[in-house]
Design a protein around this motif. Sequence first.
Motif, PDB file in Angstrom:
ATOM      1  N   ALA A 165       0.829  -1.204   0.000  1.00 55.56           N
ATOM      2  CA  ALA A 165       0.000   0.000   0.000  1.00 55.56           C
ATOM      3  C   ALA A 165       0.859   1.249   0.000  1.00 55.56           C
ATOM      4  O   ALA A 165       0.428   2.307   0.464  1.00 55.56           O
ATOM      5  CB  ALA A 165      -0.981   0.023   1.171  1.00 55.56           C
ATOM      6  N   GLY A 166       2.064   1.129  -0.525  1.00 48.40           N
ATOM      7  CA  GLY A 166       2.950   2.271  -0.690  1.00 48.40           C
ATOM      8  C   GLY A 166       3.208   2.524  -2.164  1.00 48.40           C
ATOM      9  O   GLY A 166       2.970   1.657  -3.020  1.00 48.40           O
ATOM     10  N   ALA A 167       3.730   3.703  -2.475  1.00 41.28           N
ATOM     11  CA  ALA A 167       3.960   4.081  -3.866  1.00 41.28           C
ATOM     12  C   ALA A 167       4.969   3.168  -4.553  1.00 41.28           C
ATOM     13  O   ALA A 167       4.776   2.749  -5.698  1.00 41.28           O
ATOM     14  CB  ALA A 167       4.421   5.538  -3.937  1.00 41.28           C
ATOM     15  N   ALA A 168       6.068   2.852  -3.874  1.00 43.49           N
ATOM     16  CA  ALA A 168       7.132   2.056  -4.499  1.00 43.49           C
ATOM     17  C   ALA A 168       6.657   0.651  -4.838  1.00 43.49           C
ATOM     18  O   ALA A 168       6.900   0.150  -5.944  1.00 43.49           O
ATOM     19  CB  ALA A 168       8.351   2.005  -3.584  1.00 43.49           C
ATOM     20  N   SER A 169       5.979  -0.002  -3.906  1.00 43.71           N
ATOM     21  CA  SER A 169       5.518  -1.367  -4.186  1.00 43.71           C
ATOM     22  C   SER A 169       4.457  -1.367  -5.275  1.00 43.71           C
ATOM     23  O   SER A 169       4.345  -2.323  -6.051  1.00 43.71           O
ATOM     24  CB  SER A 169       4.980  -2.025  -2.913  1.00 43.71           C
ATOM     25  N   ALA A 170       3.685  -0.287  -5.368  1.00 39.31           N
ATOM     26  CA  ALA A 170       2.676  -0.190  -6.426  1.00 39.31           C
ATOM     27  C   ALA A 170       3.344  -0.113  -7.795  1.00 39.31           C
ATOM     28  O   ALA A 170       2.931  -0.795  -8.740  1.00 39.31           O
ATOM     29  CB  ALA A 170       1.790   1.029  -6.201  1.00 39.31           C
ATOM     30  N   VAL A 171       4.384   0.704  -7.914  1.00 32.06           N
ATOM     31  CA  VAL A 171       5.082   0.846  -9.189  1.00 32.06           C
ATOM     32  C   VAL A 171       5.798  -0.450  -9.548  1.00 32.06           C
ATOM     33  O   VAL A 171       5.772  -0.898 -10.703  1.00 32.06           O
ATOM     34  CB  VAL A 171       6.071   2.026  -9.137  1.00 32.06           C
ATOM     35  N   ALA A 172       6.439  -1.084  -8.572  1.00 32.19           N
ATOM     36  CA  ALA A 172       7.120  -2.354  -8.833  1.00 32.19           C
ATOM     37  C   ALA A 172       6.135  -3.417  -9.306  1.00 32.19           C
ATOM     38  O   ALA A 172       6.423  -4.191 -10.229  1.00 32.19           O
ATOM     39  CB  ALA A 172       7.844  -2.827  -7.568  1.00 32.19           C
ATOM     40  N   THR A 173       4.962  -3.453  -8.704  1.00 33.87           N
ATOM     41  CA  THR A 173       3.932  -4.417  -9.097  1.00 33.87           C
ATOM     42  C   THR A 173       3.451  -4.155 -10.522  1.00 33.87           C
ATOM     43  O   THR A 173       3.330  -5.077 -11.340  1.00 33.87           O
ATOM     44  CB  THR A 173       2.751  -4.352  -8.124  1.00 33.87           C
TER      45      THR A 173
ATOM     46  N   VAL B 185       8.883 -10.461  -5.533  1.00 32.77           N
ATOM     47  CA  VAL B 185       9.121  -9.143  -6.110  1.00 32.77           C
ATOM     48  C   VAL B 185       8.892  -8.089  -5.032  1.00 32.77           C
ATOM     49  O   VAL B 185       7.824  -8.024  -4.428  1.00 32.77           O
ATOM     50  CB  VAL B 185       8.180  -8.870  -7.298  1.00 32.77           C
ATOM     51  N   PHE B 186       9.926  -7.262  -4.800  1.00 31.99           N
ATOM     52  CA  PHE B 186       9.863  -6.244  -3.765  1.00 31.99           C
ATOM     53  C   PHE B 186       9.995  -4.848  -4.352  1.00 31.99           C
ATOM     54  O   PHE B 186      10.686  -4.646  -5.348  1.00 31.99           O
ATOM     55  CB  PHE B 186      10.979  -6.444  -2.738  1.00 31.99           C
ATOM     56  N   GLY B 187       9.389  -3.895  -3.664  1.00 30.53           N
ATOM     57  CA  GLY B 187       9.454  -2.514  -4.115  1.00 30.53           C
ATOM     58  C   GLY B 187      10.590  -1.722  -3.515  1.00 30.53           C
ATOM     59  O   GLY B 187      10.434  -0.529  -3.227  1.00 30.53           O
ATOM     60  N   TYR B 188      11.754  -2.349  -3.335  1.00 32.52           N
ATOM     61  CA  TYR B 188      12.918  -1.599  -2.875  1.00 32.52           C
ATOM     62  C   TYR B 188      13.318  -0.611  -3.964  1.00 32.52           C
ATOM     63  O   TYR B 188      13.379  -0.966  -5.146  1.00 32.52           O
ATOM     64  CB  TYR B 188      14.091  -2.531  -2.579  1.00 32.52           C
ATOM     65  N   THR B 189      13.613   0.626  -3.573  1.00 31.89           N
ATOM     66  CA  THR B 189      13.958   1.658  -4.548  1.00 31.89           C
ATOM     67  C   THR B 189      15.459   1.813  -4.692  1.00 31.89           C
ATOM     68  O   THR B 189      16.237   1.214  -3.946  1.00 31.89           O
ATOM     69  CB  THR B 189      13.353   3.013  -4.134  1.00 31.89           C
ATOM     70  N   ALA B 190      15.855   2.665  -5.638  1.00 31.44           N
ATOM     71  CA  ALA B 190      17.276   2.901  -5.897  1.00 31.44           C
ATOM     72  C   ALA B 190      17.871   3.937  -4.953  1.00 31.44           C
ATOM     73  O   ALA B 190      18.918   4.512  -5.243  1.00 31.44           O
ATOM     74  CB  ALA B 190      17.474   3.333  -7.349  1.00 31.44           C
TER      75      ALA B 190
ATOM     76  N   LYS C 251      13.407 -10.419  -6.860  1.00 26.92           N
ATOM     77  CA  LYS C 251      13.488  -9.441  -7.938  1.00 26.92           C
ATOM     78  C   LYS C 251      13.223  -8.051  -7.369  1.00 26.92           C
ATOM     79  O   LYS C 251      12.293  -7.862  -6.582  1.00 26.92           O
ATOM     80  CB  LYS C 251      12.472  -9.762  -9.042  1.00 26.92           C
ATOM     81  N   THR C 252      14.040  -7.096  -7.784  1.00 25.82           N
ATOM     82  CA  THR C 252      13.880  -5.704  -7.344  1.00 25.82           C
ATOM     83  C   THR C 252      13.873  -4.807  -8.589  1.00 25.82           C
ATOM     84  O   THR C 252      14.871  -4.171  -8.914  1.00 25.82           O
ATOM     85  CB  THR C 252      15.017  -5.300  -6.394  1.00 25.82           C
ATOM     86  N   PRO C 253      12.752  -4.753  -9.290  1.00 21.35           N
ATOM     87  CA  PRO C 253      12.691  -4.031 -10.566  1.00 21.35           C
ATOM     88  C   PRO C 253      12.971  -2.533 -10.457  1.00 21.35           C
ATOM     89  O   PRO C 253      13.469  -1.941 -11.416  1.00 21.35           O
ATOM     90  CB  PRO C 253      11.261  -4.292 -11.052  1.00 21.35           C
ATOM     91  N   LEU C 254      12.682  -1.922  -9.321  1.00 20.57           N
ATOM     92  CA  LEU C 254      12.926  -0.486  -9.192  1.00 20.57           C
ATOM     93  C   LEU C 254      14.423  -0.191  -9.112  1.00 20.57           C
ATOM     94  O   LEU C 254      14.911   0.770  -9.721  1.00 20.57           O
ATOM     95  CB  LEU C 254      12.217   0.070  -7.954  1.00 20.57           C
ATOM     96  N   ILE C 255      15.147  -1.012  -8.383  1.00 19.31           N
ATOM     97  CA  ILE C 255      16.597  -0.840  -8.298  1.00 19.31           C
ATOM     98  C   ILE C 255      17.225  -1.088  -9.656  1.00 19.31           C
ATOM     99  O   ILE C 255      18.125  -0.349 -10.091  1.00 19.31           O
ATOM    100  CB  ILE C 255      17.195  -1.781  -7.234  1.00 19.31           C
ATOM    101  N   GLU C 256      16.745  -2.112 -10.346  1.00 22.07           N
ATOM    102  CA  GLU C 256      17.293  -2.428 -11.667  1.00 22.07           C
ATOM    103  C   GLU C 256      17.118  -1.263 -12.636  1.00 22.07           C
ATOM    104  O   GLU C 256      17.958  -1.042 -13.509  1.00 22.07           O
ATOM    105  CB  GLU C 256      16.597  -3.670 -12.224  1.00 22.07           C
TER     106      GLU C 256
END
Length: 252
Positions: free
Chosen positions: A12-20, A108-113, A134-139
Amino acid sequence: MTDRRIVCWFSAGAASAVATRMMLREHPDAVIAYCETGSEHPDNERFIADCVRWFNRPIERLKSDRYADTWDVFERRRYLAGNDGAPCTVELKIMPRLAWQQPTDIHVFGYTADAPDEKRAQRLRDNYFELTIKTPLIERGLTKEACLAIIDRAGITPPPMYALGFQNNNCIPCVKATSPAYWALVRKHFPAEFERMSELSRQLDVRLTRIDGERRFIDEIPDDYPTINPIQPACDFLCHIAEQEFSEAPTP
């Protein structure tokens, strides 16, 4: 496509929403899971509904079968937080996840860069190499600010905790936070929750904050204490695992 289940952990946070959203574009059969704590901002339900429409996929809700919310954990366990972490994370996020997840899942996690998130993601990988992560935001080099901008461009209003000055969309309040600025901000925006925690921490003799390096009760924070830079730990369902390496909170 993959034979292994891909699980996007939505918080329910912005980062996990974008990663999803990013992962669903590559793997439309991915599963979205959300651990309910019962203690987050009520507007989270609106944000979750907006994200469901954005994802065009349902979100599977995981919830403790023993505790209703964080307050239920605190009052029944008679423990808030300490060197072994916080029991709310274990009971409301870790236990439901362990009961639900499958050994072959791809997580899949919403960890950011941002530097703190990158360190947490790396520590998780180092200590729990058996998990496929998988950490698509960091990638993609996406920071927390970038994720908020993406949410905004999608026409979704972020959870109000960000606009109120909080760094994360955590439970109200988060007992793992020791910053007096954080607790002063809770007192400003959520006085009832602050008062309830003040009373409970006194009962349990738990000094949740630090002022000038000394542990203090939160009701000792001066009324005019500044609320800028309200440092608080990120709290997703693996927070306790990443930081405490599965150490169980003491049982009273």
